[in-house]
Design an enzyme around this catalytic site. Structure first.
Site, PDB file in Angstrom:
ATOM      1  CD  GLN A 143      -7.087  -8.846   4.209  1.00 12.14           C
ATOM      2  OE1 GLN A 143      -6.747  -8.072   3.321  1.00 12.14           O
ATOM      3  NE2 GLN A 143      -6.657  -8.721   5.443  1.00 12.14           N
ATOM      4  CE1 TYR A 157      -3.052  -3.017   0.168  1.00 13.49           C
ATOM      5  CE2 TYR A 157      -3.575  -2.483   2.427  1.00 13.49           C
ATOM      6  CZ  TYR A 157      -3.744  -3.269   1.313  1.00 13.49           C
ATOM      7  OH  TYR A 157      -4.629  -4.333   1.350  1.00 13.49           O
ATOM      8  CE1 TYR A 192     -10.234  -7.581  -1.838  1.00 18.71           C
ATOM      9  CE2 TYR A 192      -9.021  -9.356  -0.780  1.00 18.71           C
ATOM     10  CZ  TYR A 192      -9.457  -8.715  -1.935  1.00 18.71           C
ATOM     11  OH  TYR A 192      -9.111  -9.195  -3.160  1.00 18.71           O
TER      12      TYR A 192
END
Ligand SMILES: NC(=O)c1ccc[n+]([C@@H]2O[C@H](COP(=O)([O-])OP(=O)(O)OC[C@H]3O[C@@H](n4cnc5c(N)ncnc54)[C@H](OP(=O)(O)O)[C@@H]3O)[C@@H](O)[C@H]2O)c1
Length: 268
Positions: free
Chosen positions: A154, A44, A182
């Protein structure tokens, strides 16, 4: 520390200087409201999200359950160690509660698991898991020795992305691998849906709260919405108190039908 049911996502956070103060305030408000889990990744903003999280949690480290992720290209046994060290530095901490493989790549899963085990032994991570692994990949993972320690997968899951309900979700439940959902509000794209709006009105709630309550009502599911403002954090937090009834669930099923067969795992 047990895996919390509700967390804060941080994708795209830390990218814009002008939003920094507000994003820091949002994350801190979330912690104050008991949203202990913060999800980030080395990917990120090329580490900028982790740096922002590090700043947000300064002085509150022990109240937070930190999740970060290693890129598949770094997921060799040695690469995992290097990436984790760099993430810990940006996060300003000596350990994370959960370390995930962001998606599967060219390094054999066995290598990555050995890397995770090295980090566990060194006390740099408290648990490990994976992200974006479909059912065949999860089956392959669980054949690796030590992989029963996998703490979560996830994956993309929300009202408009229900594919995992057909196979991955029931399989994961059976094997007690929690699913971390998510993009639980589909990055805002579903919030204008008429049925979602109608259900929300009936409950005196907002579409985001209904979308989150829909994910959170299911056992073994964790939701990690990203909210970049204090107002959104407060609004979303109230989803934990919202109980949808059978009528609401039926209406939502009609507007967002469950899968009728297997399909490829969707990713954002
Ligand atoms: N493992 C993976 O491959 C993967 C992939 C995608 C995401 N993730 C993780 O999951 C987290 C959540 O997913 P996401 O960020 O993709 O999407 P999301 O949480 O579904 O949606 C985030 C978007 O919704 C807006 N929003 C939040 N609360 C709102 C509200 N109450 N009303 C209206 N808009 C609202 C946010 O705007 P503001 O910022 O203005 O609040 C932001 O634009 C990520 O941040 C990341 O940590 C992981």
């Amino acid at each position: 520390m047990k895996l919390p049911r509700y967390g804060q996502g941080t994708w795209n956070m830390g990218d814009e200087r002008s939003r920094r103060a507000e994003e820091l305030a949002a994350l801190r408000e979330g912690i104050a409201l008991g949203l202990a889990l913060i999800d980030t990744a080395e990917m990120y903003g090329d580490g900028r999200s982790e740096s922002l999280v590090g700043e947000a949690i300064a002085g509150m480290r022990d109240e937070v359950y930190l999740v970060t992720k290693v890129l598949p290209s770094n997921a060799s046994r040695k690469g995992v160690a290097r990436s984790c060290e760099a993430s810990l530095k940006r996060l300003g901490t000596d350990r994370v509660e959960l370390y995930l493989l962001h998606w599967s790549g060219s390094h054999p899963l066995e290598e990555t698991v050995r890397g995770f085990e090295d980090l566990l032994a060194a006390g740099k991570i408290r648990s490990w898991g994976v992200s974006n692994l479909d059912l065949p990949e999860m089956k392959q993972l669980l054949r690796v020795s030590g992989a029963s320690a996998c703490a979560t997968n996830q994956v993309l899951y929300n009202l408009s992305r229900r594919g995992i309900e057909f196979d991955l979700l029931p399989w994961s439940r059976k094997r007690r691998v929690p699913i971390m959902a998510y993009s639980p509000i589909e990055q805002g794209r579903i919030l204008g849906n008429t049925v979602l709006e109608q259900v929300a009105r009936r409950f005196g709630a907002t579409p985001a709260q209904v979308a989150l309550a829909w994910v959170l009502r299911q056992e073994g599911l964790v939701a990690i919405p990203k909210a970049g403002t204090v107002a959104h954090v407060r609004e979303n937090r109230k989803a934990l108190q919202l109980r949808l009834d059978a009528q609401a669930l039926a209406e939502l099923d009609k507007a967002f039908p469950p899968p009728r067969g297997p399909g490829p795992l969707e990713m954002i």
